[in-house]
Design an enzyme around this catalytic site. Sequence first.
Site, PDB file in Angstrom:
ATOM      1  N   ASP A  54       0.869  -1.180   0.000  1.00  0.00           N
ATOM      2  CA  ASP A  54       0.000   0.000   0.000  1.00  0.00           C
ATOM      3  C   ASP A  54       0.903   1.227   0.000  1.00  0.00           C
ATOM      4  O   ASP A  54       1.454   1.606   1.037  1.00  0.00           O
ATOM      5  CB  ASP A  54      -0.922   0.012   1.225  1.00  0.00           C
ATOM      6  CG  ASP A  54      -2.011  -1.073   1.151  1.00  0.00           C
ATOM      7  OD1 ASP A  54      -1.815  -2.077   0.418  1.00  0.00           O
ATOM      8  OD2 ASP A  54      -3.053  -0.920   1.822  1.00  0.00           O
TER       9      ASP A  54
ATOM     10  N   LYS B 145      -6.691   3.291  -3.664  1.00  0.00           N
ATOM     11  CA  LYS B 145      -7.150   3.275  -2.276  1.00  0.00           C
ATOM     12  C   LYS B 145      -7.347   4.701  -1.815  1.00  0.00           C
ATOM     13  O   LYS B 145      -6.588   5.589  -2.179  1.00  0.00           O
ATOM     14  CB  LYS B 145      -6.096   2.543  -1.436  1.00  0.00           C
ATOM     15  CG  LYS B 145      -6.314   2.560   0.059  1.00  0.00           C
ATOM     16  CD  LYS B 145      -5.223   1.746   0.780  1.00  0.00           C
ATOM     17  CE  LYS B 145      -5.248   1.990   2.286  1.00  0.00           C
ATOM     18  NZ  LYS B 145      -4.150   1.271   2.968  1.00  0.00           N
TER      19      LYS B 145
ATOM     20  N   LYS C 293      -9.939   0.084  -2.919  1.00  0.00           N
ATOM     21  CA  LYS C 293      -9.931  -0.124  -1.469  1.00  0.00           C
ATOM     22  C   LYS C 293     -10.383   1.144  -0.762  1.00  0.00           C
ATOM     23  O   LYS C 293      -9.799   2.214  -0.945  1.00  0.00           O
ATOM     24  CB  LYS C 293      -8.520  -0.513  -0.993  1.00  0.00           C
ATOM     25  CG  LYS C 293      -8.420  -0.682   0.529  1.00  0.00           C
ATOM     26  CD  LYS C 293      -7.070  -1.231   0.952  1.00  0.00           C
ATOM     27  CE  LYS C 293      -6.914  -1.191   2.482  1.00  0.00           C
ATOM     28  NZ  LYS C 293      -5.589  -1.697   2.902  1.00  0.00           N
TER      29      LYS C 293
END
Lengths: 265, 313, 491
Positions: free
Chosen positions: B149, B213, B249
């Site tokens: 991430d 995300k 996400k």
Amino acid sequence: MTRLPVKKTYKLFVGGAFPRSESGRTYEAEGQNVARASRKDVRDAVRAARAAQPAWGGATAYNRGQVLYRLAEMVESRVPEFAELCGGRDEVERAIDRVVWYAGWADKLPQVLGGANPVAGPYFNFTVPEPTGVVAVLAPDASPLLGLVTRLLPPLVGGNAVVAVASETRPLAAIELAEAIATSDLPGGVVNLLTGFRSELAPVLGAHMDVNAFDIGPSNGAAAELETLAAENVKRVVHGNPDGQSPWEIAAYLELKTVWHPIGQ
Amino acid sequence: MAQAPVLPPGFELPLEPRLPRIGSIDAVALEERAASLAKRSIKRDAKVFALELAIRTIDLTTLEGADTPGKVAAMCSKAVRPDPTDPSIPSCAAICVYPNLVPTARERLQGTGVRVAAVASGFPSGQYPTPIKVADVRSAVELGADEIDMVIDRGAFLSGRYAKVYDEVVRVKESCGESAHLKVILETGELGTYDNVRRATLLAIAGGADFVKTSTGKIPSAATLPVALCMLEAVRDVYAETGRRVGFKAAGGIRQAKQAVQHLVLVHETLGPEWLTPELYRLGASSLVNDILMQLRKEKTGAYQSPDYFTLD
Amino acid sequence: MAELDRAAGSPAAPGDWTYAPAPESRDIVHLRERYGLFIGGRWVEPSETYATISPSSEEPLAVVGQASPADVERAVAAARAAFADGWSSLPGSERAKYLFRIARILQERAREFAVLESMNGGKPIKESRDVDLPLAAAHFFYYAGWADKLEYAFPNRTPKPVGVAGQIIPWNFPLLMLAWKVAPALACGNTVVLKPAETTPLTALLFCDVLRQAELPAGVVNIVTGDGSTGAAIVDNPDVDKIAFTGSTEVGKAIQRRLAGSGKKLTLELGGKAANIVFDDCALDQAVEGIVNGIYFNQGHVCCAGSRLFAQESIYEPLVDKLKMRLETLRVGDPLDKNTDVGAINSAMQLDKIRELVESGREEGADIYQPPCRLPEKGYWFAPTVFTNVAQSYRIAQEEIFGPVLSVLTFRTPEEALEKANNTPYGLSAGVWTEKGSRILWMAQRLRAGVVWANTYNRFDPTSPFGGYKESGFGREGGLHGLEPYLRFDE
């Protein structure tokens, strides 16, 4: 030897020009031969009005106000001529003052009649008055100049184009006014003046599908017939007060348009 | 993104109105649409399905300076078996930790199917030199992270240096190699406008993101529904134009089962059922699981639940 | 990630997520078997009756009165008596308090009204709950505040009530249209005889119970149910001073004709064929939402529905693709289900009309698209429909369909969009979608329509005047401007 004066030929005022009636007909009123407009003259006048309306309605309010003030100037310069054709100097002066009064409204209407609306949500919302389009007017018989001016100015100042039928019995002041209009800065076609028989012309205007509003004057015997015809395209029917002077007279020929837009980043 | 024909220098912007175009977003309408989807009434079977799906897509997360192997080990157990009393409850998708804790997690999750995600690339600010970010990512991969991430450089983005943002995504993606999946965190709360959110989403996807995300979870404004919808619509445009499926996400601020269901409705009605899988959808959360478990047990027993019956890990 | 799926061990595969039915309970509504006419504060037995049904199931809901001209005469007499016996001379501040009461009671009983509205009219509960009821209450609240401030609305004039107002309202927003009519009328000191639409009388009849709770003096509001003949009796009654009508242009014209020469005040809120104009620089996904809201909101039973979509050719394909994709997510079905987006068509007659026009669209050569959706067997239903390849001359581009049917046309330049948009006898509303501010204002200035929604659609507010140009009617409802039709000024 006295000089023989040159007499005027009284004609219609359509699209900024002075044509005779296409029908070739005249009738005698106030000792003069006056054009007796036909159905087709109505058609031509409405067509001229429709063509002229967008530019007039789209002109700046300041410009419309100035042009109408200029009309007052043109009438002022012909006071003696007008005085002979109506109730006299006093009527002319009142007519001029009324033109000036209405001219000043052009750039004030949106603030008085419209505004911002506080809707319950993230939107900017405002209402503005706009001309309804082409307005037909049956001018009153009383006070041939003041009456006509009274009914002509409210639709004009709001940006409409007008087809007016002059007083049948006293049409000369209307034709004189047409000449003043022709020398003012009012674009051709914004005002069209027809002379003739009201009973002939009014139903044609009432049924005309490209006329948006119709001032049929104070309620009279013809109201039911004209209002019935007017319903065919949902015309705004006005029972014009021959001596009214107020912004609400103008409002009768205005549509209110409301615009929404979201407020966001 | 679609390959545009070669244009003279200075004309690189897509000149066609084809998708995905940068375009713009009307904030009010976007928020209204998100609010209307949030009103979907999800009941009974549909609710159980959504709650179980939520668990299956959760990246169970701890990103604290105080994280220790003990804390992460406990969280790993929770991810594998969220409700020890109910074996029908599925595992979470992954756990999400700082790189130092990847080995602990790796060891704990061996053979469970729960993946290990590491935040890297100078998380959470991204305000480090590019080589350090790349090295950060590489080391996390070497420590055994299945998923990375990363954060974009919001400073670069907001000052208009889009090329730098793009370049970093490309280089981080390279560092991920074949094995590790890349999620690109936009930190939407710092981007200021939905226009920027859309632009950053497309930039990240162009750079090679497997997932986009929303947030780091480190600032208050995080995975709001309109932000999620804005990103999902960009993902949808990319799919419509190129056929490429990019995952999404939502992370940050999702603490209640109800919010999770709302997010799933958003995906369902924007991208369709195809995206309702951990391969294309994740919910980043630290404290969401127990609320979902309480709701699930309520659905099964009919009685409202007390937190005392659900383990804090 | 195959292993992950296995590990998760859930039996459900992606795509299995079907929303379970989420019906709003009908228990909150207590219908009587029969309703009379509400005249002079009492229920009066009508001479004739008919059954009103639920369009989503065709089940009869109640028997209601078919008011005869004699019944209408009684209602007008009651309204006249109430007008003379104190309502018109009541201080504005007192009238205001009655209206505030009504607003509050509507808020308190909102769910009950919303459920009944959806039962009798077929509209989705989320719309009656989130749009009709809040707006109806807001309308009363707004006009309540005007009741004692009328002289400030019309400087240099002396506003006075008109007298007895005859009000005839449509079936698309039954209670909301009642609020649009009754609130300004009462605020201005008039009394009312109102006829709800033939197919949707029930919320108006339930409203009578609100009037009871508000202790509104008897005869101030009278409700007579019935078909067009009841409406005609109201229009023809010589003791009615003002007619306010919302409905079709055809009936509006007939009313205008009937009133010719009568001197009665008239306002008409009639049909429309609004253009929704989408430029290629717009916020595309939000424009799609606006288009959907513009034409599928309330099954397209909206006079200002954005039924003509003008798409700039340069954005045509992605726009239509997105629109079709979005249509697939519309949930058509039980109006009482909280997840329903598109409910039932209001009546068999309206369904026939929609079918007939849609058939004409096919025959004239337009391409039809309808998303796959299973329509219930009972009741009146029509799938959301998009026509592409529509020419300006087709009936579906000219006539008001009043159903969930969108016609897509194209344009190249702002000038062309404007010309085509204005090329209609109607002029109620229009939509413009572009990110360019100057173009919005350019378009907004030139569109011949009473409401222009820029980058939004179908927004309503009590403070915002609403009404049409040309054959869409005259007079405005809402805002300060909505007072004028209910006042006279002796000047």
